[in-house]
Design an enzyme around this catalytic site. Sequence first.
Site, PDB file in Angstrom:
ATOM      1  N   CYS A   1      78.774  66.030  11.913  1.00 22.48           N
ATOM      2  CA  CYS A   1      78.841  65.978  10.439  1.00 22.48           C
ATOM      3  C   CYS A   1      77.942  64.892   9.862  1.00 22.48           C
ATOM      4  O   CYS A   1      77.601  64.943   8.683  1.00 22.48           O
ATOM      5  CB  CYS A   1      80.273  65.770   9.992  1.00 22.48           C
ATOM      6  SG  CYS A   1      81.013  64.254  10.607  1.00 22.48           S
TER       7      CYS A   1
ATOM      8  N   ARG B   1      75.796  71.683   3.462  1.00 19.90           N
ATOM      9  CA  ARG B   1      76.784  71.108   2.547  1.00 19.90           C
ATOM     10  C   ARG B   1      76.435  71.518   1.108  1.00 19.90           C
ATOM     11  O   ARG B   1      77.311  71.879   0.325  1.00 19.90           O
ATOM     12  CB  ARG B   1      76.786  69.569   2.655  1.00 19.90           C
ATOM     13  CG  ARG B   1      77.309  69.005   3.971  1.00 19.90           C
ATOM     14  CD  ARG B   1      78.803  69.196   4.106  1.00 19.90           C
ATOM     15  NE  ARG B   1      79.541  68.606   3.001  1.00 19.90           N
ATOM     16  CZ  ARG B   1      79.918  67.316   2.925  1.00 19.90           C
ATOM     17  NH1 ARG B   1      79.662  66.493   3.918  1.00 19.90           N
ATOM     18  NH2 ARG B   1      80.600  66.871   1.889  1.00 19.90           N
TER      19      ARG B   1
ATOM     20  N   ASP C   1      81.999  63.831  16.341  1.00 17.79           N
ATOM     21  CA  ASP C   1      81.984  62.965  15.157  1.00 17.79           C
ATOM     22  C   ASP C   1      82.168  61.534  15.661  1.00 17.79           C
ATOM     23  O   ASP C   1      82.462  61.301  16.845  1.00 17.79           O
ATOM     24  CB  ASP C   1      83.125  63.383  14.203  1.00 17.79           C
ATOM     25  CG  ASP C   1      83.148  62.578  12.897  1.00 17.79           C
ATOM     26  OD1 ASP C   1      82.131  61.943  12.558  1.00 17.79           O
ATOM     27  OD2 ASP C   1      84.203  62.577  12.221  1.00 17.79           O
TER      28      ASP C   1
ATOM     29  N   HIS D   1      88.591  67.112   5.659  1.00 18.79           N
ATOM     30  CA  HIS D   1      87.225  67.146   5.114  1.00 18.79           C
ATOM     31  C   HIS D   1      86.799  68.614   4.983  1.00 18.79           C
ATOM     32  O   HIS D   1      85.902  69.087   5.680  1.00 18.79           O
ATOM     33  CB  HIS D   1      86.290  66.392   6.064  1.00 18.79           C
ATOM     34  CG  HIS D   1      84.985  65.962   5.442  1.00 18.79           C
ATOM     35  ND1 HIS D   1      84.665  66.209   4.125  1.00 18.79           N
ATOM     36  CD2 HIS D   1      83.919  65.307   5.971  1.00 18.79           C
ATOM     37  CE1 HIS D   1      83.454  65.723   3.878  1.00 18.79           C
ATOM     38  NE2 HIS D   1      82.986  65.176   4.972  1.00 18.79           N
TER      39      HIS D   1
ATOM     40  N   ARG E   1      86.907  61.479  -3.024  1.00 24.99           N
ATOM     41  CA  ARG E   1      86.844  60.952  -1.655  1.00 24.99           C
ATOM     42  C   ARG E   1      87.686  59.682  -1.611  1.00 24.99           C
ATOM     43  O   ARG E   1      87.359  58.704  -2.283  1.00 24.99           O
ATOM     44  CB  ARG E   1      85.402  60.657  -1.229  1.00 24.99           C
ATOM     45  CG  ARG E   1      85.355  59.803   0.042  1.00 24.99           C
ATOM     46  CD  ARG E   1      83.992  59.693   0.659  1.00 24.99           C
ATOM     47  NE  ARG E   1      83.580  60.954   1.257  1.00 24.99           N
ATOM     48  CZ  ARG E   1      82.593  61.064   2.141  1.00 24.99           C
ATOM     49  NH1 ARG E   1      81.900  59.990   2.516  1.00 24.99           N
ATOM     50  NH2 ARG E   1      82.281  62.244   2.637  1.00 24.99           N
TER      51      ARG E   1
ATOM     52  N   GLN F   1      83.107  69.813   4.563  1.00 30.94           N
ATOM     53  CA  GLN F   1      82.365  69.734   5.817  1.00 30.94           C
ATOM     54  C   GLN F   1      82.593  71.000   6.634  1.00 30.94           C
ATOM     55  O   GLN F   1      81.646  71.587   7.171  1.00 30.94           O
ATOM     56  CB  GLN F   1      82.803  68.497   6.610  1.00 30.94           C
ATOM     57  CG  GLN F   1      82.003  68.281   7.874  1.00 30.94           C
ATOM     58  CD  GLN F   1      80.547  67.996   7.585  1.00 30.94           C
ATOM     59  OE1 GLN F   1      80.227  67.109   6.814  1.00 30.94           O
ATOM     60  NE2 GLN F   1      79.653  68.759   8.190  1.00 30.94           N
TER      61      GLN F   1
HETATM   62  N1   CP Z   1      79.299  64.246   6.448  1.00 29.40           N
HETATM   63  C1   CP Z   1      79.567  63.526   5.332  1.00 29.40           C
HETATM   64  O1   CP Z   1      80.557  63.741   4.632  1.00 29.40           O
HETATM   65  O2   CP Z   1      78.639  62.558   5.035  1.00 29.40           O
HETATM   66  P1   CP Z   1      78.785  61.420   3.929  1.00 29.40           P
HETATM   67  O3   CP Z   1      79.944  60.534   4.375  1.00 29.40           O
HETATM   68  O4   CP Z   1      77.486  60.700   3.925  1.00 29.40           O
HETATM   69  O5   CP Z   1      79.108  62.059   2.615  1.00 29.40           O
HETATM   70  N1  NVA Z   2      85.335  61.007  10.422  1.00 32.00           N
HETATM   71  C1  NVA Z   2      84.324  60.368   9.619  1.00 32.00           C
HETATM   72  C2  NVA Z   2      83.520  61.406   8.882  1.00 32.00           C
HETATM   73  C3  NVA Z   2      82.446  60.870   7.979  1.00 32.00           C
HETATM   74  C4  NVA Z   2      81.721  61.954   7.225  1.00 32.00           C
HETATM   75  C5  NVA Z   2      84.976  59.388   8.653  1.00 32.00           C
HETATM   76  O1  NVA Z   2      86.039  59.719   8.101  1.00 32.00           O
HETATM   77  O2  NVA Z   2      84.451  58.298   8.489  1.00 32.00           O
END
Ligand code: CP
Ligand code: NVA
Length: 306
Positions: free
Chosen positions: A265, A293, A225, A134, A107, A137
């Site tokens: 999400c 997930r 989101d 992502h 990540r 997701q």
């Molecule tokens: N939806 C999601 O990826 O959540 P986190 O950022 O908590 O991992």
């Molecule tokens: N779009 C958001 C998703 C978090 C799971 C971000 O990137 O922060």
Amino acid sequence: PSPLAGRDCLTLAEFSPQEVRLILDEAVKIKGLQKARIPYRPLRGRTLAMVFQKPSNRTRVSFEVGMYQLGGHALSLSPQEIQMGKRESPSDTGKVLTRYIDAIMVRTFDHAELEELAAAAEVPVINGLTDTHHPCQALADLLTVREQFGRVEGTKIAYVGDGNNVAHSLAIGCALTGARLSIAHPEGHGPDGKVVRLSAELGEPPKLTQDPEEAVAGAQVVYTDVWASMGQEAEAEERRKRFAPYQVDERLMSLAADDAIFLHCLPAHRGEEVAASVIDGPRSRVFDQAENRLHAQKALLYLLLG
Ligand code: CP
Ligand code: NVA
């Protein structure tokens, strides 16, 4: 052997429609076993490294628990540890982890860092969120839609808000599975043209509009989101103003299909991108989605490491 063995999952677009279906089919099976409390440990002795340059709840916990349930082990590396790009290049990170580890989840901010690491690593690399994608997701989203409606193909999905990483992966996932996606976004905040073109190569591209009512009319799934993603904190105030007309509230939900569900999400901001009465209301499936997930990623891990 699994047809996905040894592959990466950086955007989902590396998979064919049949391969995405295989992941979802496997996720349904693995979820069934878990619900029946039947042990399933095909990844005994295998390890996953999770490289985090941003915070996480769902991604961290679902990957770690998922690996454990499959008989393997996962270790989480915080931004303070590897300090990818600062203490060590993404390429060296990938090469070194390859010598210890059977798969790597990353990540980070810049998608190019993930690509650099994946090119250097000789083990499967999974995108656990970048600024532009992502994919894990999207797999959970598609699994949730399939459970709700018995299929993904032909379902009508409306995404309302920022054309961000989550919207991009949803667009790719919908193109690969034949779901019909509309995205309503403020001017200047649509999905990246490259992702729209990629979706068009894979299947049906998302329909873009600036009118949330147009996107949501008759939709079976209404998805939103956050308006300011991780890394965009400085723009949050400005974005709150620009995105205000895009809040998913009960009035907007009333334009969707009678059996429509709401997805997000998470994490969510009640009173911003979604009204509390919607996300906490009877149409919301956000916690089933979060649970999925786990099941979707277990299927992915099993197939990539299989
Ligand atoms: N939806 C999601 O990826 O959540 P986190 O950022 O908590 O991992
Ligand atoms: N779009 C958001 C998703 C978090 C799971 C971000 O990137 O922060």
